[in-house]
Design a protein around this motif. Structure first.
Motif, PDB file in Angstrom:
ATOM      1  N   SER A  48       3.940  10.753   5.682  1.00 46.87           N
ATOM      2  CA  SER A  48       4.048  10.739   4.238  1.00 46.87           C
ATOM      3  C   SER A  48       3.879  12.171   3.774  1.00 46.87           C
ATOM      4  CB  SER A  48       3.050   9.763   3.633  1.00 46.87           C
ATOM      5  OG  SER A  48       1.977  10.425   3.112  1.00 46.87           O
ATOM      6  N   LEU A  61       2.639   1.633  -3.403  1.00 50.78           N
ATOM      7  CA  LEU A  61       1.723   1.981  -4.485  1.00 50.78           C
ATOM      8  C   LEU A  61       1.237   3.423  -4.401  1.00 50.78           C
ATOM      9  CD1 LEU A  61      -0.255  -1.308  -5.133  1.00 50.78           C
ATOM     10  CD2 LEU A  61       1.662  -0.326  -6.398  1.00 50.78           C
ATOM     11  N   SER A  62       1.032   3.917  -3.176  1.00 48.89           N
ATOM     12  CA  SER A  62       0.569   5.314  -3.125  1.00 48.89           C
ATOM     13  C   SER A  62       1.705   6.245  -3.520  1.00 48.89           C
ATOM     14  CB  SER A  62      -0.013   5.666  -1.753  1.00 48.89           C
ATOM     15  OG  SER A  62       1.010   5.698  -0.814  1.00 48.89           O
ATOM     16  N   SER A  63       2.915   5.849  -3.199  1.00 47.69           N
ATOM     17  CA  SER A  63       4.043   6.682  -3.587  1.00 47.69           C
ATOM     18  C   SER A  63       4.303   6.592  -5.095  1.00 47.69           C
ATOM     19  CB  SER A  63       5.259   6.211  -2.794  1.00 47.69           C
ATOM     20  OG  SER A  63       6.370   6.919  -3.125  1.00 47.69           O
ATOM     21  N   ASP A 122       2.049   6.262  -7.428  1.00 48.00           N
ATOM     22  CA  ASP A 122       1.102   7.150  -8.126  1.00 48.00           C
ATOM     23  C   ASP A 122       1.678   8.551  -8.247  1.00 48.00           C
ATOM     24  OD1 ASP A 122      -0.667   5.128  -8.423  1.00 48.00           O
ATOM     25  OD2 ASP A 122      -2.042   5.760  -6.829  1.00 48.00           O
ATOM     26  N   ALA A 151      -2.061   7.503 -12.741  1.00 51.33           N
ATOM     27  CA  ALA A 151      -2.739   6.528 -11.887  1.00 51.33           C
ATOM     28  C   ALA A 151      -4.141   6.293 -12.414  1.00 51.33           C
ATOM     29  CB  ALA A 151      -2.791   7.052 -10.464  1.00 51.33           C
ATOM     30  N   THR A 209       7.339   6.701   5.534  1.00 53.85           N
ATOM     31  CA  THR A 209       6.073   6.102   5.957  1.00 53.85           C
ATOM     32  C   THR A 209       6.327   4.807   6.722  1.00 53.85           C
ATOM     33  OG1 THR A 209       5.245   6.907   3.853  1.00 53.85           O
ATOM     34  CG2 THR A 209       3.754   5.541   5.138  1.00 53.85           C
ATOM     35  N   ASP A 224       0.836  -1.207   0.000  1.00 56.88           N
ATOM     36  CA  ASP A 224       0.000   0.000   0.000  1.00 56.88           C
ATOM     37  C   ASP A 224       0.864   1.247   0.000  1.00 56.88           C
ATOM     38  OD1 ASP A 224      -1.987  -1.802   0.199  1.00 56.88           O
ATOM     39  OD2 ASP A 224      -2.361  -1.510   2.352  1.00 56.88           O
ATOM     40  N   ARG A 281       3.935  15.507   1.052  1.00 56.76           N
ATOM     41  CA  ARG A 281       3.624  16.004  -0.279  1.00 56.76           C
ATOM     42  C   ARG A 281       4.884  16.611  -0.862  1.00 56.76           C
ATOM     43  NH1 ARG A 281      -1.352  16.585  -1.739  1.00 56.76           N
ATOM     44  NH2 ARG A 281      -2.956  16.026  -0.253  1.00 56.76           N
TER      45      ARG A 281
END
Ligand code: STR
Length: 531
Positions: free
Chosen positions: A211, A171-173, A175, A530, A205, A168, A213
């Motif tokens: 995490s 994958l968010s990173s 994107d 994404a 993270t 998780d 921006r």
């Protein structure tokens, strides 16, 4: 560490046009050294008679004058191995050091007699970095180190294979990384800052649940201090061979201390926050897992027979937790981002390899969903590409030095206790006796005739034995998720007319590619980065 230090030696010590102040410095330094040497006896074990072929040496400077030249240590050692044989010795200043250049001897040192060679020498810069060895990578081998390592290993497992947490997070990173790369437009740009930021974000993270921006001030601070450590670690240079030199002013060492102070302030704050909000539930991140594991292991050990004193001695402290977090951080960022950048550089040289990976991804994953850990077994070629990247450009071409903890032997030669051993992974990964055309990027070498994955015995990118990289499975998982997601969503090519990336690399704390430019184009359906 030592490798960087060696590479800076020839110009800094052995130049003939030294300024007068430097000569005074050298004379004072030598006198001081002789004084210490006479008082404490020779600091290094002497080589057993009739042993390993050894480079010439002089008093005090050892073999350093014979190690000059422009080549970085891993290449220098590889050349020397042609002359002296795969196992040879040299003196780094006063320290008798064995250099292992082939996999048979490396297996002896790391695996067969791994327990005997699991020690680490103490070095000024890494002692500063780790509060005197309260970490995993550089700390000497002690019972406390063993339980500390076990704790770290267990904490990593919690976030690695065991759960989908890492997936998780990555994958968010990914994107965000894809969106950033795709916004690069049609002009060539250097992918390194974006990749490093994405990897740093994953590690933040993982370690302390932050995490960030793009452009976040704390993230900038983290990246700045990390970069400062990378620039200066072992740049104190000679102090790692002659520790008494730390009494002299040294700009690198000062900068290193400043960066360490920034790091410690930030991580101590995170640690305090975590302690204050620690609950009985599942650990949120690595810091939680370490804090919980630390108390659990102490509770488990408190048996009626064990004396208070022994327990006091064996305790994993807050300092250890802090140093582990700091190290997980440094190791996680530098190695993963560098490996990704090497692989991208090779893909630019070999567009046919990129196409084959993408074909494999299209067949087994498709373009409708993100790649997941469970796809790994269906993507053997991608795995081979990652392996080949780590073979041809190991981030750690010479492993962190080992020391013999008892009298032992290598290849039938006796080795006395305290001897330092350098394993030259570069020469093992490029040994023409074991690799066909070792300088060619050829992922197929990791497949057998029937298309099944094989792992040759000469392939040890994470080291082996008791000191094997503790983050290995985490690293492999992360590399897999990053690379598969990137190649599923986009293609990389050279800007028109640009030369392909230089593959020589530059040896810093790890072996890094020189900056290069890419053009990124979205693959069908992934124009936004994404879904
Ligand atoms: C990078 C910079 C930093 O902030 C902290 C560390 C400590 C761990 C080091 C890391 C460094 C560089 C890569 C190392 C890692 C331990 C294992 C890894 C040396 C200096 C390798 O062996 C490649």
């Amino acid at each position: 560490m030592l490798t960087r230090l060696l590479s800076s030696l020839p110009s800094s010590v052995i130049s003939l046009s030294l300024p007068p102040s430097f000569l005074v410095f050298i004379v004072v330094a030598l006198l001081l050294f002789l004084l210490i040497w006479l008082r404490s006896g020779p600091p290094s074990p002497s080589p057993p008679r009739g042993s390993v072929p050894c480079l010439p040496r002089l008093p005090v400077v050892g073999s350093l004058p014979w190690l000059r030249g422009d080549a970085p240590p891993h290449l220098l050692f590889t050349q020397l191995a042609h002359r002296y044989g795969p196992l040879f010795a040299l003196y780094l200043g006063p320290h008798y050091t064995l250099v292992v250049n082939d996999h048979q001897h490396a297996r002896e040192v790391l695996l067969q007699r791994g327990g005997q060679f699991a020690g680490r020498p103490s070095m000024v810069t890494t002692d500063l970095l780790t509060r005197g060895g309260k970490d995993i990578a550089f700390s000497d081998h002690t019972p406390l180190w063993k339980s500390h390592r076990r704790l770290v290993h267990n904490s990593f497992t919690l976030f690695g294979e065991g759960t989908s947490r890492l997936q998780d997070i990555v994958l968010s990173s990914v994107d965000a990384l894809c969106a950033e790369l795709l916004s690069g437009g049609h002009r060539g740009f250097d992918p390194s800052p974006a990749v490093t930021r994405a990897v740093t974000n994953v590690v933040c993270t993982l370690v302390f649940s932050a995490s960030y921006r793009h452009g976040d001030a704390e993230l900038q601070e983290v990246m700045r201090y990390n970069d400062g450590i990378v620039q200066t670690i072992a740049r104190g240079g000679l102090v790692d061979i002659y520790p008494w030199m730390k009494v002299f002013p040294n700009r690198s060492l000062r900068k290193l201390k400043e960066c360490i102070a920034v790091r410690d302030r930030l991580l101590s704050r995170k640690l305090e926050e975590h302690k204050a909000s620690l609950s009985d539930g599942d650990p949120r991140d690595l810091l939680d897992a370490l804090l919980k594991g630390k108390t659990d292991s102490r509770r488990g050990r408190r048996s009626p027979g064990s004396g208070e004193e022994e327990e006091e001695e064996e305790r994993i402290t807050d300092d250890h937790v802090l140093m582990t977090a700091a190290e997980a951080f440094g190791a996680g960022v530098e190695t993963t981002s560098t490996t990704l950048l090497w692989i991208l550089a090779y893909l630019l040289h070999h567009p046919e390899v990129q196409e084959r990976v993408q074909k494999e991804l299209d067949e087994h994953v498709g373009g409708e969903r993100a790649v997941s850990v469970s796809d790994r077994s269906r993507l053997p070629y991608l795995d081979c590409v990652i392996n080949e990247g780590m073979r041809i450009r190991p981030v750690s071409p010479v492993l962190i030095p080992h020391t013999a903890m008892t009298d032992s032997s290598i290849g039938g030669h006796s080795v006395s206790r305290g001897t330092r051993v350098l394993v030259n992974m570069w020469s093992i990964h490029h040994d023409p006796k074991h690799w066909d055309k070792p300088d060619l990027f050829n992922p197929d070498r990791f497949l057998d005739d029937r298309g099944r994955r094989v792992t040759p015995p000469c392939f040890l990118p994470f080291g082996a034995g008791p000191r094997v990289c503790v983050g290995e499975s985490l690293a492999r998982l992360e590399l897999f998720l990053f690379l598969s997601s990137l190649l599923q969503r986009m293609s990389f090519r050279l800007p028109d007319g640009a030369p392909p990336p230089n593959l020589q690399g530059r040896l810093g704390v790890v072996l890094q590619p020189l900056p290069y430019k890419v053009i990124v184009t979205a693959r069908a359906g992934w124009e936004g980065g994404a879904k």
